[in-house]
Scaffold this motif. Sequence first.
Motif, PDB file in Angstrom:
ATOM      1  N   GLY A 122       2.304   5.402  -7.292  1.00  0.00           N
ATOM      2  CA  GLY A 122       1.138   5.331  -8.161  1.00  0.00           C
ATOM      3  C   GLY A 122       1.059   3.974  -8.846  1.00  0.00           C
ATOM      4  O   GLY A 122       2.064   3.318  -9.094  1.00  0.00           O
ATOM      5  N   ALA A 123      -0.148   3.577  -9.177  1.00  0.00           N
ATOM      6  CA  ALA A 123      -0.367   2.243  -9.744  1.00  0.00           C
ATOM      7  C   ALA A 123       0.156   2.142 -11.176  1.00  0.00           C
ATOM      8  O   ALA A 123       0.498   1.062 -11.641  1.00  0.00           O
ATOM      9  CB  ALA A 123      -1.855   1.903  -9.700  1.00  0.00           C
ATOM     10  N   VAL A 153       2.177   1.773  -3.544  1.00  0.00           N
ATOM     11  CA  VAL A 153       1.130   2.258  -4.441  1.00  0.00           C
ATOM     12  C   VAL A 153       0.846   3.731  -4.177  1.00  0.00           C
ATOM     13  O   VAL A 153       0.673   4.518  -5.106  1.00  0.00           O
ATOM     14  CB  VAL A 153      -0.150   1.397  -4.295  1.00  0.00           C
ATOM     15  CG1 VAL A 153      -1.322   2.019  -5.017  1.00  0.00           C
ATOM     16  CG2 VAL A 153       0.106  -0.009  -4.806  1.00  0.00           C
ATOM     17  N   ILE A 154       0.835   4.118  -2.915  1.00  0.00           N
ATOM     18  CA  ILE A 154       0.571   5.523  -2.577  1.00  0.00           C
ATOM     19  C   ILE A 154       1.728   6.415  -3.028  1.00  0.00           C
ATOM     20  O   ILE A 154       1.519   7.490  -3.588  1.00  0.00           O
ATOM     21  CB  ILE A 154       0.310   5.676  -1.058  1.00  0.00           C
ATOM     22  CG1 ILE A 154      -1.027   5.035  -0.706  1.00  0.00           C
ATOM     23  CG2 ILE A 154       0.338   7.139  -0.639  1.00  0.00           C
ATOM     24  CD1 ILE A 154      -1.276   4.937   0.784  1.00  0.00           C
ATOM     25  N   LEU A 155       2.970   5.961  -2.808  1.00  0.00           N
ATOM     26  CA  LEU A 155       4.134   6.782  -3.156  1.00  0.00           C
ATOM     27  C   LEU A 155       4.350   6.900  -4.664  1.00  0.00           C
ATOM     28  O   LEU A 155       4.615   7.982  -5.180  1.00  0.00           O
ATOM     29  CB  LEU A 155       5.393   6.211  -2.508  1.00  0.00           C
ATOM     30  CG  LEU A 155       5.517   6.401  -1.000  1.00  0.00           C
ATOM     31  CD1 LEU A 155       6.747   5.678  -0.474  1.00  0.00           C
ATOM     32  CD2 LEU A 155       5.606   7.882  -0.665  1.00  0.00           C
ATOM     33  N   ALA A 162       0.831  -1.204   0.000  1.00  0.00           N
ATOM     34  CA  ALA A 162       0.000   0.000   0.000  1.00  0.00           C
ATOM     35  C   ALA A 162       0.870   1.261   0.000  1.00  0.00           C
ATOM     36  O   ALA A 162       0.555   2.245  -0.692  1.00  0.00           O
ATOM     37  CB  ALA A 162      -0.928  -0.002   1.209  1.00  0.00           C
ATOM     38  N   ALA A 163       1.967   1.246   0.733  1.00  0.00           N
ATOM     39  CA  ALA A 163       2.864   2.406   0.760  1.00  0.00           C
ATOM     40  C   ALA A 163       3.481   2.640  -0.622  1.00  0.00           C
ATOM     41  O   ALA A 163       3.586   3.779  -1.082  1.00  0.00           O
ATOM     42  CB  ALA A 163       3.957   2.196   1.807  1.00  0.00           C
TER      43      ALA A 163
END
Length: 101
Positions: free
Chosen positions: A21-22, A17-19, A14-15
């Motif tokens: 981007g997908a 993906v947040i940092l 999750a970190a």
Amino acid sequence: MGSLAWWHWVLIIAAFVILFGAKKLPDAARGLGRSLRILKSEVSAMHDEDKKPATATETDVTATVATPPAQIAATPVAPPAAPVVTTTTVNGVPVEERRAG
């Protein structure tokens, strides 16, 4: 205590993906895979060079043939080309440029 639990992995993913981007994560993984492939091939090539035995041309010094002196004297030698001198003006000061012709 020393290993990561499943929820640790979820937080790490999750970190990322947040940092990043997908959309950028597959490109980053692809680039990492290519880099590792290149590193692996270079390391294996380096090991292959260490294990390669010397060939006959590398070890046999007597295999070279000397050029006879008569043939060396008969070989024409071209005279050196005269340098080409051009004059350029930079800020009102003439500057000479010499180039091999």
